[in-house]
Design an enzyme around this catalytic site. Structure first.
Site, PDB file in Angstrom:
ATOM      1  N   ASN A  86       0.805  -1.219   0.000  1.00 25.21           N
ATOM      2  CA  ASN A  86       0.000   0.000   0.000  1.00 25.21           C
ATOM      3  C   ASN A  86       0.844   1.278   0.000  1.00 25.21           C
ATOM      4  O   ASN A  86       0.410   2.302  -0.510  1.00 25.21           O
ATOM      5  CB  ASN A  86      -0.916  -0.050   1.243  1.00 25.21           C
ATOM      6  N   SER A 138      -3.559   2.429  -9.144  1.00 22.05           N
ATOM      7  CA  SER A 138      -4.196   3.704  -9.469  1.00 22.05           C
ATOM      8  C   SER A 138      -4.552   3.694 -10.941  1.00 22.05           C
ATOM      9  O   SER A 138      -3.882   3.028 -11.746  1.00 22.05           O
ATOM     10  CB  SER A 138      -3.203   4.836  -9.181  1.00 22.05           C
ATOM     11  N   TYR A 151       5.225   7.903 -11.167  1.00 21.29           N
ATOM     12  CA  TYR A 151       4.151   7.245 -10.403  1.00 21.29           C
ATOM     13  C   TYR A 151       3.299   6.364 -11.336  1.00 21.29           C
ATOM     14  O   TYR A 151       2.980   5.209 -11.007  1.00 21.29           O
ATOM     15  CB  TYR A 151       3.300   8.326  -9.732  1.00 21.29           C
ATOM     16  N   ALA A 152       2.949   6.911 -12.508  1.00 20.77           N
ATOM     17  CA  ALA A 152       2.118   6.150 -13.454  1.00 20.77           C
ATOM     18  C   ALA A 152       2.858   4.901 -13.921  1.00 20.77           C
ATOM     19  O   ALA A 152       2.272   3.816 -14.009  1.00 20.77           O
ATOM     20  CB  ALA A 152       1.744   7.037 -14.645  1.00 20.77           C
ATOM     21  N   ALA A 153       4.165   5.043 -14.195  1.00 24.17           N
ATOM     22  CA  ALA A 153       4.959   3.883 -14.643  1.00 24.17           C
ATOM     23  C   ALA A 153       5.020   2.829 -13.544  1.00 24.17           C
ATOM     24  O   ALA A 153       4.894   1.628 -13.800  1.00 24.17           O
ATOM     25  CB  ALA A 153       6.364   4.336 -15.030  1.00 24.17           C
ATOM     26  N   LYS A 155       2.827   2.339 -11.058  1.00 28.34           N
ATOM     27  CA  LYS A 155       1.514   1.702 -10.846  1.00 28.34           C
ATOM     28  C   LYS A 155       1.155   0.792 -12.029  1.00 28.34           C
ATOM     29  O   LYS A 155       0.535  -0.264 -11.840  1.00 28.34           O
ATOM     30  CB  LYS A 155       0.436   2.768 -10.627  1.00 28.34           C
TER      31      LYS A 155
END
Ligand SMILES: NC(=O)c1ccc[n+]([C@@H]2O[C@H](COP(=O)([O-])OP(=O)(O)OC[C@H]3O[C@@H](n4cnc5c(N)ncnc54)[C@H](OP(=O)(O)O)[C@@H]3O)[C@@H](O)[C@H]2O)c1
Length: 242
Positions: A86, A138, A151-153, A155
């Site tokens: 988490n 996300s 962050y996108a990579a 997740k």
């Protein structure tokens, strides 16, 4: 309710987050033995310990710190029923301005730590049938997020890892699922502009942000013995049309 997670040992990273706290309080109330990691939020960690959980300070961006935690955790625990990845770090910038350090730190906490903890804790999970792994993901990981390529990579990688581990570990009775909690009020979203927050609300059919309590209750249900045949899924709380 008290016996819902009775006898289950759970480890959640980022216990001091909005979602982490909601989950820990619920899981303890349902009878689980809950361990959590955190980094800086000492006061919150103490509150959660008073509520019945066990705290562990770990910097998830530092492999040596993870190794030290694993050494003491494995020495005291022979099995683990549920592992929840988490914790998440962010360091937003548009690609022109994103430093390598910002890229590496976010990838280390949000993607490498889940891989490494899963690998090292696998023997404890294999001691339980079925055991469960949850990744907290996300929509950024499947749709991208302006100003957050790191962050996108991370997740996106976590979603792919979840689906792969579900395939690899299914025959060993380990269920692996991802949960996207949707847009929640937390320290992470405090950094977002009021305009972007308003836009998110307007895109939501229910015109609400996600409630960490509802996500935590769903995680408790998935962690319980009521669920034994669900794996490789990504559950979205985001109240946005697909
Ligand atoms: N909030 C949202 O709208 C949203 C949307 C989609 C997905 N998510 C995901 O939901 C999860 C929970 O989010 P949240 O908003 O509840 O989080 P949050 O309140 O921002 O808390 C982040 C957590 O990560 C821990 N952490 C950060 N860097 C760390 C490091 N280097 N080592 C160890 N721990 C570290 C923090 O520990 P300390 O506080 O102790 O330092 C804290 O417990 C995350 O995986 C997030 O990506 C959130």
């Amino acid at each position: 309710m008290k016996l819902f997670l009775s006898g289950k040992k759970i480890l959640i990273t980022g216990g001091t987050s909005a979602l982490g706290e909601a989950f820990i309080r619920r899981a303890v109330a349902c009878g689980a033995e809950v361990h959590f990691t955190y980094l800086t939020a000492e006061a919150k960690a103490l509150e959660l310990e008073t509520a019945g959980a066990k705290k562990h300070t770990v910097d998830l961006s530092d492999k040596d710190k993870i190794d030290a935690f694993l050494k003491s955790f494995v020495a005291k625990n022979a099995s683990l029923d549920v592992l929840i990845h988490n914790a998440a770090a962010t360091a937003d910038a548009m690609i022109e301005n994103m430093s390598e350090e910002a890229w590496e730190k976010v990838l280390a906490v949000d993607l490498k730590a889940p891989f490494y903890l899963t690998q090292k804790l696998l023997p404890l999970l294999l001691a339980v049938r079925p055991a469960k792994i949850f990744t907290i993901v996300s929509r950024a990981g499947s749709e991208g997020l302006m100003g957050a390529a790191n962050y996108a990579a991370a997740k996106g990688g976590l979603i792919a890892m979840t689906k792969t581990l579900a395939r690899e570990l299914g025959r060993k009775q380990i269920l692996v699922n991802a949960i996207n909690p949707g847009f929640m009020m937390s320290r992470m979203t405090e950094k977002i502009s009021k305009k972007a927050m308003q836009n998110a609300l307007e895109r939501s059919p229910l015109r609400t942000y996600s409630d960490p309590e509802e996500v935590a209750a769903f995680l408790v249900y998935l962690s319980s013995n009521l669920v034994r045949q669900v794996t490789g899924q990504v559950f979205h709380f985001e109240s946005r049309p697909l």
